[in-house]
Design an enzyme around this catalytic site. Structure first.
Site, PDB file in Angstrom:
ATOM      1  N   LYS A  91      -4.401 -22.566 -58.974  1.00 23.86           N
ATOM      2  CA  LYS A  91      -3.333 -23.564 -58.855  1.00 23.86           C
ATOM      3  C   LYS A  91      -2.349 -23.315 -59.997  1.00 23.86           C
ATOM      4  O   LYS A  91      -2.754 -23.215 -61.164  1.00 23.86           O
ATOM      5  CB  LYS A  91      -3.918 -24.973 -58.965  1.00 23.86           C
ATOM      6  N   ASP A 125      -2.984 -21.382 -54.471  1.00 26.22           N
ATOM      7  CA  ASP A 125      -3.120 -22.649 -53.743  1.00 26.22           C
ATOM      8  C   ASP A 125      -1.766 -23.351 -53.716  1.00 26.22           C
ATOM      9  O   ASP A 125      -0.935 -23.158 -54.606  1.00 26.22           O
ATOM     10  CB  ASP A 125      -4.111 -23.577 -54.472  1.00 26.22           C
ATOM     11  N   MET A 126      -1.560 -24.195 -52.700  1.00 22.97           N
ATOM     12  CA  MET A 126      -0.325 -24.987 -52.660  1.00 22.97           C
ATOM     13  C   MET A 126      -0.643 -26.418 -53.096  1.00 22.97           C
ATOM     14  O   MET A 126      -1.565 -27.039 -52.573  1.00 22.97           O
ATOM     15  CB  MET A 126       0.275 -24.967 -51.255  1.00 22.97           C
ATOM     16  N   GLN A 155       1.312 -25.518 -45.910  1.00 16.83           N
ATOM     17  CA  GLN A 155       0.706 -26.779 -45.459  1.00 16.83           C
ATOM     18  C   GLN A 155       1.407 -27.257 -44.190  1.00 16.83           C
ATOM     19  O   GLN A 155       2.613 -27.554 -44.217  1.00 16.83           O
ATOM     20  CB  GLN A 155       0.853 -27.834 -46.557  1.00 16.83           C
ATOM     21  N   ARG A 176      -2.627 -18.323 -46.284  1.00 16.32           N
ATOM     22  CA  ARG A 176      -3.658 -19.282 -45.865  1.00 16.32           C
ATOM     23  C   ARG A 176      -2.883 -20.442 -45.242  1.00 16.32           C
ATOM     24  O   ARG A 176      -1.926 -20.936 -45.843  1.00 16.32           O
ATOM     25  CB  ARG A 176      -4.464 -19.802 -47.048  1.00 16.32           C
ATOM     26  N   ARG A 281      -9.490 -36.121 -56.432  1.00 15.74           N
ATOM     27  CA  ARG A 281      -9.353 -35.805 -54.998  1.00 15.74           C
ATOM     28  C   ARG A 281      -9.611 -37.042 -54.139  1.00 15.74           C
ATOM     29  O   ARG A 281      -8.885 -37.330 -53.203  1.00 15.74           O
ATOM     30  CB  ARG A 281     -10.352 -34.720 -54.586  1.00 15.74           C
TER      31      ARG A 281
HETATM   32  P1  FDA Z   1      -9.418 -32.673 -40.703  1.00 12.74           P
HETATM   33  O1  FDA Z   1      -8.866 -33.387 -41.898  1.00 12.74           O
HETATM   34  O2  FDA Z   1      -9.126 -33.247 -39.380  1.00 12.74           O
HETATM   35  O3  FDA Z   1     -10.963 -32.490 -40.901  1.00 12.74           O
HETATM   36  C1  FDA Z   1     -11.830 -32.093 -39.831  1.00 12.74           C
HETATM   37  C2  FDA Z   1     -13.246 -32.511 -40.203  1.00 12.74           C
HETATM   38  O4  FDA Z   1     -13.711 -31.729 -41.323  1.00 12.74           O
HETATM   39  C3  FDA Z   1     -13.353 -33.961 -40.696  1.00 12.74           C
HETATM   40  O5  FDA Z   1     -13.556 -34.833 -39.622  1.00 12.74           O
HETATM   41  C4  FDA Z   1     -14.514 -33.908 -41.669  1.00 12.74           C
HETATM   42  O6  FDA Z   1     -15.731 -34.022 -40.963  1.00 12.74           O
HETATM   43  C5  FDA Z   1     -14.441 -32.520 -42.255  1.00 12.74           C
HETATM   44  N1  FDA Z   1     -13.762 -32.463 -43.570  1.00 12.74           N
HETATM   45  C6  FDA Z   1     -12.510 -32.022 -43.796  1.00 12.74           C
HETATM   46  N2  FDA Z   1     -12.244 -32.015 -45.130  1.00 12.74           N
HETATM   47  C7  FDA Z   1     -13.345 -32.490 -45.749  1.00 12.74           C
HETATM   48  C8  FDA Z   1     -13.709 -32.715 -47.123  1.00 12.74           C
HETATM   49  N3  FDA Z   1     -12.867 -32.433 -48.121  1.00 12.74           N
HETATM   50  N4  FDA Z   1     -14.945 -33.201 -47.389  1.00 12.74           N
HETATM   51  C9  FDA Z   1     -15.820 -33.458 -46.404  1.00 12.74           C
HETATM   52  N5  FDA Z   1     -15.536 -33.252 -45.081  1.00 12.74           N
HETATM   53  C10 FDA Z   1     -14.325 -32.782 -44.751  1.00 12.74           C
HETATM   54  N6  FDA Z   1      -4.857 -28.185 -49.070  1.00 12.74           N
HETATM   55  C11 FDA Z   1      -3.721 -28.067 -49.806  1.00 12.74           C
HETATM   56  O7  FDA Z   1      -2.891 -28.977 -49.802  1.00 12.74           O
HETATM   57  N7  FDA Z   1      -3.512 -26.951 -50.560  1.00 12.74           N
HETATM   58  C12 FDA Z   1      -4.377 -25.905 -50.572  1.00 12.74           C
HETATM   59  O8  FDA Z   1      -4.126 -24.910 -51.260  1.00 12.74           O
HETATM   60  C13 FDA Z   1      -5.564 -26.013 -49.804  1.00 12.74           C
HETATM   61  N8  FDA Z   1      -6.506 -25.022 -49.792  1.00 12.74           N
HETATM   62  C14 FDA Z   1      -7.540 -25.080 -48.891  1.00 12.74           C
HETATM   63  C15 FDA Z   1      -8.423 -24.009 -48.770  1.00 12.74           C
HETATM   64  C16 FDA Z   1      -9.399 -24.007 -47.783  1.00 12.74           C
HETATM   65  C17 FDA Z   1     -10.294 -22.829 -47.631  1.00 12.74           C
HETATM   66  C18 FDA Z   1      -9.531 -25.138 -46.914  1.00 12.74           C
HETATM   67  C19 FDA Z   1     -10.540 -25.155 -45.822  1.00 12.74           C
HETATM   68  C20 FDA Z   1      -8.707 -26.227 -47.095  1.00 12.74           C
HETATM   69  C21 FDA Z   1      -7.719 -26.221 -48.074  1.00 12.74           C
HETATM   70  N9  FDA Z   1      -6.886 -27.314 -48.263  1.00 12.74           N
HETATM   71  C22 FDA Z   1      -5.762 -27.189 -49.043  1.00 12.74           C
HETATM   72  C23 FDA Z   1      -7.256 -28.625 -47.679  1.00 12.74           C
HETATM   73  C24 FDA Z   1      -6.619 -28.853 -46.321  1.00 12.74           C
HETATM   74  O9  FDA Z   1      -5.239 -29.010 -46.498  1.00 12.74           O
HETATM   75  C25 FDA Z   1      -7.170 -30.101 -45.632  1.00 12.74           C
HETATM   76  O10 FDA Z   1      -6.971 -31.217 -46.400  1.00 12.74           O
HETATM   77  C26 FDA Z   1      -8.642 -30.042 -45.307  1.00 12.74           C
HETATM   78  O11 FDA Z   1      -9.013 -28.764 -44.905  1.00 12.74           O
HETATM   79  C27 FDA Z   1      -8.960 -31.008 -44.169  1.00 12.74           C
HETATM   80  O12 FDA Z   1      -8.229 -30.667 -43.019  1.00 12.74           O
HETATM   81  P2  FDA Z   1      -8.904 -30.022 -41.717  1.00 12.74           P
HETATM   82  O13 FDA Z   1      -7.965 -29.000 -41.185  1.00 12.74           O
HETATM   83  O14 FDA Z   1     -10.257 -29.566 -42.027  1.00 12.74           O
HETATM   84  O15 FDA Z   1      -8.875 -31.194 -40.637  1.00 12.74           O
END
Ligand code: FDA
Length: 304
Positions: A91, A125-126, A155, A176, A281
């Site tokens: 970050k 990361d963003m 994002q 990503r 968070r």
């Molecule tokens: P959604 O929010 O709909 O989640 C789907 C399901 O996954 C949920 O119903 C829950 O069960 C589970 N879930 C999701 N997140 C969870 C958590 N934290 N803890 C427990 N369960 C969870 N964001 C950002 O702003 N900048 C970034 O650089 C990154 N980097 C990043 C890297 C990677 C590898 C991932 C997977 C995610 C990120 N993110 C991120 C976070 C991303 O923006 C987002 O907030 C989360 O992935 C949740 O979104 P989903 O697409 O999973 O869908």
């Protein structure tokens, strides 16, 4: 903010650290580099790749930003020494972006140069919207020097992403794609769940059509299915894209992707600041607390 969210935001700092540790354990590799490497080794044995994140952000002291930079370089050295399959996520505010633009750039350049020296890769990361443009600018600048060793995150919840996708994909960047985790104002972001999904799907299609390498970062099954359809329709080989997930989140979905022959990278956060990180968070986005509570409930029911 709903009643549950308000409760989480106010009650969380009162929760004993030991309790937060029990919950956080599943999502954070531990406090030390050794802990992180042990988790990466386990994930590699299970068929997944990793990206390691040294916890720490919004650094306000240049000394701390310098220490974070050194630690990121040390982490890359250790990944190389142990020959594990992992890259690094950083970050920019942990490298000093909130202090001074040029200072942060110098730190980022050092980290990416260290990755390049090992033939490795840094994913920037963003963070929240005050840093979006600065992050893209720093990414472009460092990529000009190290084209194969650095990538960026977009994002889907930001309205500007459609334009960013068009511009950056024309430059052939490595992405990503995620939904976005911070709470942003409605003028600049989509708030509706389906709108965010639609924006994500559009961005993914444009990136893949532009021939970009994309880390499809989501645990949303609908989007995972969309991703699978999209790569299949374009006849892409598994080496031409990857799925990405957070440590401890939806592991069965990740296992399925690996079994079906797709590349999966797990985001592995670690560091002494795990407590502050977990609290921030959860307070920033109480929706995460709902996910964690749901997950805990499900695992308790499974054990019965
Ligand atoms: P959604 O929010 O709909 O989640 C789907 C399901 O996954 C949920 O119903 C829950 O069960 C589970 N879930 C999701 N997140 C969870 C958590 N934290 N803890 C427990 N369960 C969870 N964001 C950002 O702003 N900048 C970034 O650089 C990154 N980097 C990043 C890297 C990677 C590898 C991932 C997977 C995610 C990120 N993110 C991120 C976070 C991303 O923006 C987002 O907030 C989360 O992935 C949740 O979104 P989903 O697409 O999973 O869908």
């Amino acid at each position: 903010m709903g009643l549950f969210d308000k409760l989480v935001t106010t009650a969380l700092p009162l929760a004993p650290k030991a309790l937060v540790r029990i919950v956080a354990k599943k999502y954070i590799a531990g406090e030390t580099l050794n802990d992180a490497m042990a988790t990466v080794t386990r994930l590699n044995d299970e068929g997944a790749m990793a990206t390691v994140d040294v916890l720490g952000e919004f650094v306000e002291s240049s000394d701390v930003a310098r220490q974070e930079t050194e630690y990121s370089i040390k982490t890359l050295d250790e990944i190389h020494r142990r020959n594990v399959n992992s890259n690094l996520s950083v970050k920019l505010t942990s490298l000093g972006l909130a202090i001074d633009n040029e200072f942060a750039y110098g730190n980022l350049r050092r980290v990416v140069a260290a990755a390049a020296g090992h033939g490795n890769f840094v994913r920037i990361d963003m963070e929240n919207s005050p840093y979006t443009q600065k992050t893209i600018d720093h990414f472009r600048r460092v990529r000009a020097e190290f084209p194969d060793n650095v990538g960026i995150v977009l994002q889907a919840y930001l309205r500007r992403t459609e334009q960013d996708v068009r511009e950056l994909s024309a430059e052939g960047a490595n992405f990503r794609l995620c939904k976005g985790i911070y709470i942003e104002p409605p003028e600049i972001s989509y708030r509706d769940f389906d709108e965010i999904r639609a924006s994500y799907a559009r961005a993914l299609d444009t990136l893949l059509d532009g021939g970009c390498y994309v880390g499809i970062a989501t645990h949303d099954e609908w989007l995972v299915e969309h991703g699978l359809r999209t790569v299949r329709d374009r006849g892409l080989e598994p080496a031409e894209y990857e799925f990405q997930m957070l440590l401890g989140v939806r592991p069965q979905l990740g296992d399925r992707l690996v079994r079906e022959g797709h590349r999966l990278r797990i985001y592995v956060p670690f560091g002494r600041q795990w407590y502050e990180y977990s609290l921030r968070r959860l307070q920033e986005n109480p929706k995460i607390a709902g996910y964690v509570a749901g997950d805990l409930g499900r695992s308790i029911l499974r054990r019965r």
